[in-house]
Design an enzyme around this catalytic site. Structure first.
Site, PDB file in Angstrom:
ATOM      1  CG  HIS A  59      -2.005   1.037   1.082  1.00 41.91           C
ATOM      2  ND1 HIS A  59      -1.761   2.372   1.291  1.00 41.91           N
ATOM      3  CD2 HIS A  59      -3.293   0.934   0.702  1.00 41.91           C
ATOM      4  CE1 HIS A  59      -2.879   3.054   1.053  1.00 41.91           C
ATOM      5  NE2 HIS A  59      -3.822   2.202   0.695  1.00 41.91           N
ATOM      6  CD  GLU A  78      -5.284   1.381  -3.282  1.00 39.28           C
ATOM      7  OE1 GLU A  78      -6.468   1.491  -2.961  1.00 39.28           O
ATOM      8  OE2 GLU A  78      -4.357   1.434  -2.473  1.00 39.28           O
TER       9      GLU A  78
HETATM   10  P1  PGA Z   1      -9.574   5.850  -0.205  1.00 38.32           P
HETATM   11  O1  PGA Z   1      -8.412   4.805   0.121  1.00 38.32           O
HETATM   12  O2  PGA Z   1     -10.743   5.047  -0.751  1.00 38.32           O
HETATM   13  O3  PGA Z   1      -9.892   6.488   1.098  1.00 38.32           O
HETATM   14  O4  PGA Z   1      -9.052   6.791  -1.223  1.00 38.32           O
HETATM   15  C1  PGA Z   1      -8.133   3.729  -0.730  1.00 38.32           C
HETATM   16  C2  PGA Z   1      -6.943   2.983  -0.220  1.00 38.32           C
HETATM   17  O5  PGA Z   1      -6.034   3.599   0.316  1.00 38.32           O
HETATM   18  O6  PGA Z   1      -6.868   1.745  -0.356  1.00 38.32           O
END
Ligand code: PGA
Length: 252
Positions: free
Chosen positions: A101, A169
């Site tokens: 992450h 992401e």
């Molecule tokens: P968010 O986070 O939906 O609050 O943008 C997503 C994540 O960090 O996995």
């Protein structure tokens, strides 16, 4: 995977106390009652370490799966204050772990992430492997270079990628309310799937989900991207209503 099962994965980050289990019970109830669609998707929630044991017991025979948000890059036991090994997570009855992450990549490099993935797989955990470019890299048009590097440095050629869900992401979209356009996301998703499939010589499509400011509105917009296998949801997963609304809207 065009018409395969979709994943709605909630990442609670630093949120939740024991009584927060009520959020999961509400989501579970919705899932069980959603007979029209519930064969088409899976729900996984990643609470903090402090809740893993309790939640894994509570939801053992239920439809919601529990994931860890991270694991340490050493296995078994050791003198690593404050850390938790993949072995210890597996022993709780947990089946998934998020690795890479961007909030952790601040202190974890690709080598550390590679080690975590290796040990998690050894312990038969399934991995939600996060990758994504930051704002600067996007601006410099380095998105594909960054993504390729993250993938190749994290994984070995001989891994069974059926145990890995890729979570694309973009760092600039996490917690910001900003998301890629449908067109851009589709382009990146198609690129990633093709790249992974070729590099690892797969005869199936890898699983790939999107994360970053997902809400009920943009989840519906992204539903048109058939290559997308679901979502990693941060902020909106802390409320059963917001999380359920995403699923409801997706299938509307
Ligand atoms: P968010 O986070 O939906 O609050 O943008 C997503 C994540 O960090 O996995």
């Amino acid at each position: 995977m065009a018409n395969g099962v979709k994943y709605f994965i909630g990442n609670w980050k630093m949120f939740g106390i024991p009584s927060s289990n009520k959020i999961l019970y509400r989501i579970e109830r919705f899932f069980v009652n959603d007979k029209k669609h519930n064969k088409k998707y899976k729900i996984i929630i990643a609470p903090p370490f402090t809740l893993l044991y309790d939640f894994s017991k509570r939801f053992k025979n239920k439809k919601i799966q529990i994931s860890s948000q991270n694991c340490y890059e050493k296995d078994n036991y050791g003198a690593f204050t404050g850390n938790v090994s993949p072995f210890m997570i597996k022993k709780l009855g947990i089946r998934y772990v998020i690795i890479g992450h961007s909030e952790n990549r601040i202190i974890e490099n690709n080598k550390i992430i590679q080690e975590k993935i290796k040990l998690a797989l050894k312990n038969k955990l399934k991995i939600i492997f996060c990758i994504g470019e930051n704002k600067k890299q996007k601006k410099q048009k380095k998105t594909f270079i960054v993504l390729k590097k993250q993938i190749l440095s994290g994984l070995s050629k001989n891994y069974n990628l059926k145990n890995i869900i890729f979570a694309y992401e973009p760092v600039w979209s996490i917690g910001t309310g900003l998301t890629p356009s449908v067109k851009l996301l589709k382009k990146n998703v198609v690129f990633l799937k093709k790249f992974i499939k070729q590099k690892f010589r797969l005869n199936y499509n890898p699983k790939l989900i999107y994360g970053g400011s997902v809400d009920k509105k943009n989840a519906k917009d992204f539903e048109t991207i058939k290559e997308l296998d679901g979502f990693l949801i941060g902020g909106a997963s802390k409320s059963s209503k917001n999380f359920i609304d995403i699923i409801k809207n997706f299938y509307k």
